[in-house]
Scaffold this motif. Structure first.
Motif, PDB file in Angstrom:
ATOM      1  N   CYS A  93       0.911  -1.244  -0.018  1.00 55.79           N
ATOM      2  CA  CYS A  93      -0.120   0.013  -0.037  1.00 55.79           C
ATOM      3  C   CYS A  93       1.184   1.388  -0.128  1.00 55.79           C
ATOM      4  N   CYS A 108       0.095   3.361   3.452  1.00 47.36           N
ATOM      5  CA  CYS A 108       0.464   2.984   4.868  1.00 47.36           C
ATOM      6  C   CYS A 108       1.807   1.951   4.858  1.00 47.36           C
ATOM      7  N   CYS A 142      -6.447  -1.594   0.354  1.00 45.14           N
ATOM      8  CA  CYS A 142      -5.409  -2.131   1.586  1.00 45.14           C
ATOM      9  C   CYS A 142      -6.128  -2.919   2.582  1.00 45.14           C
ATOM     10  N   CYS A 186      -5.309  -0.189   5.877  1.00 42.58           N
ATOM     11  CA  CYS A 186      -5.970   0.955   6.214  1.00 42.58           C
ATOM     12  C   CYS A 186      -7.093   1.165   5.293  1.00 42.58           C
TER      13      CYS A 186
END
Ligand code: ZN
Length: 396
Positions: free
Chosen positions: A331, A334, A349, A352
């Motif tokens: 991702c 994050c 993701c 997150c």
């Protein structure tokens, strides 16, 4: 960085160890190079303003009418373009100048068409076609005090455009070296920007600024070609074979044209976002990540990155590659890396919850990976950020 941001030096060496066959190949290449440069001058004289214009106008014809490989075809466009611009400068300052003509037995090489093996004091040079190379020994002084070693042994100096000359039965290589100008290094310490680019099968390229380049036009051309080929192979006659070759040539030209347009678009994007550099995944990594990509796609990726390298160079933008470790599973927001993050073109993701186009997420990761690489690349270049657009993006 523009080309003025470098110190330039030339190291002159003689070459030995070439077989009769090697010399024949090199002489053939030089003859073809001369023809190509004169061809480009004929096409572009009085027509083109910039080197990049010359390349757009003449590249295809050089590939079709000479046996030069892709690197030398581009270098011939640039060489002829330089000759034309210096004539134009003379004319503008009221001096006399006539259409340039290439007659010398010399040829330009760069780091894509030539490899210098520092430890073995050897060089390998591309001849006709893209893959045929010959190797030669560099004649260097016996004691290591020679000025040549100052550049060959110093990592700060990288080799760049060089010229091979054939004179009186001997071969001389004028090895060009460059190193970034220290003053400019300081002025650009930490706010440089790179553009990340992800390469793929559906979208041939997606940038970290969310510009999508569809592979559709390439795929369509290939399917049309395959349909014709299957039909013709059933008939199997001489004329069917000729038709097939013509179609193959036309498909190749069309594909190269599409890739030129994509390369121009990527460089435009870098200019628009004021980027110092463009970052791709290395091709070895793409082969591992996309084992299903056919030979045709691999060819397209290689050709596209070459085109971008040449176009970027004329704009003073550097091009580098990174290993694509997890760029498609990670991702970009994050950093969470998971196989389940990606489903086809969708990226969601698992940590997150960010959703985005998978290739756009990957393009941002390519740029980030370059920034994390540390002193020898990103920090030396003074790059600390990448160009992006915020929010989810999809192909238009
Ligand atoms: Zn995340």
């Amino acid at each position: 960085m523009s080309s003025d941001d470098y110190h330039h030096r030339t190291v002159i060496t003689r070459l030995t160890g070439l077989s009769g066959e090697d010399e024949r190949l090199l002489l053939e290449t030089i003859d073809e190079w001369r023809d190509a440069c004169n061809l480009v001058v004929d096409l572009a004289w009085g027509v083109c303003e910039t080197k990049s214009d010359v390349q757009d106008l003449a590249y295809e014809q050089v590939r079709d009418e000479t046996e030069l490989g892709s690197q030398h075809a581009v270098l011939a466009c640039h060489g002829a373009g330089d000759a034309i611009s210096s004539c134009n400068e003379r004319l503008q300052s009221g001096k006399k100048a006539s259409k340039p003509q290439f007659t010398a037995r010399s040829i330009t090489y760069d780091k894509r068409s030539m490899t210098v093996f520092h430890d073995r004091e050897q060089v390998s040079l591309t001849t006709l076609g893209d893959y045929a190379r010959v190797r030669a020994d560099l004649v260097l002084p016996n004691d290591s005090d020679g000025y040549q070693y100052q550049f060959l042994d110093d990592e700060e100096w990288e080799y760049t455009e060089s010229t091979l000359h054939y004179r009186g039965g001997d071969w001389y290589l004028h090895l060009g070296f460059r190193k970034p100008n220290a003053d400019n290094d300081e002025s650009a310490t930490t706010n440089g920007t790179v553009l990340g680019v992800d390469l793929g099968v559906n979208q041939i390229a997606v940038t970290s600024t969310a510009r999508f380049f569809s592979a559709g036009a390439l795929t369509h051309a290939r399917h049309e070609f395959e349909k014709t080929r299957n039909g013709l192979q059933k008939t199997g006659t001489q004329s069917a074979h000729r038709t097939l070759e013509n179609r193959a040539g036309r498909e190749r030209r069309h594909a190269r044209h599409v890739l030129h347009v994509v390369a121009n678009g990527i460089v435009e994007e870098a200019l628009e976002y004021d980027c110092d550099g463009i970052v791709f995944e290395d091709l070895e990594g793409i082969r591992t990540r996309l084992p299903e990509a056919e030979w045709h796609s691999q060819w397209a990726f290689r050709t596209l990155t070459e085109f971008v390298e040449y176009k970027a160079e004329t704009e003073g933008i550097f091009v580098e590659t990174v290993e694509p470790q997890n760029t498609s599973k990670r991702c970009a927001d994050c950093g969470f890396t998971h196989d389940g993050n990606r489903a086809g073109n969708e990226f969601e993701c698992q940590s997150c919850g960010k959703r985005n186009h998978a290739d756009y997420n990957a393009a941002k990761n390519v740029a980030k990976r370059y920034l994390r690489r540390g002193p020898q690349s990103s920090r030396r270049r003074g790059v600390s950020q990448y160009a992006l657009k915020s929010g989810p993006r999809t192909p238009s």
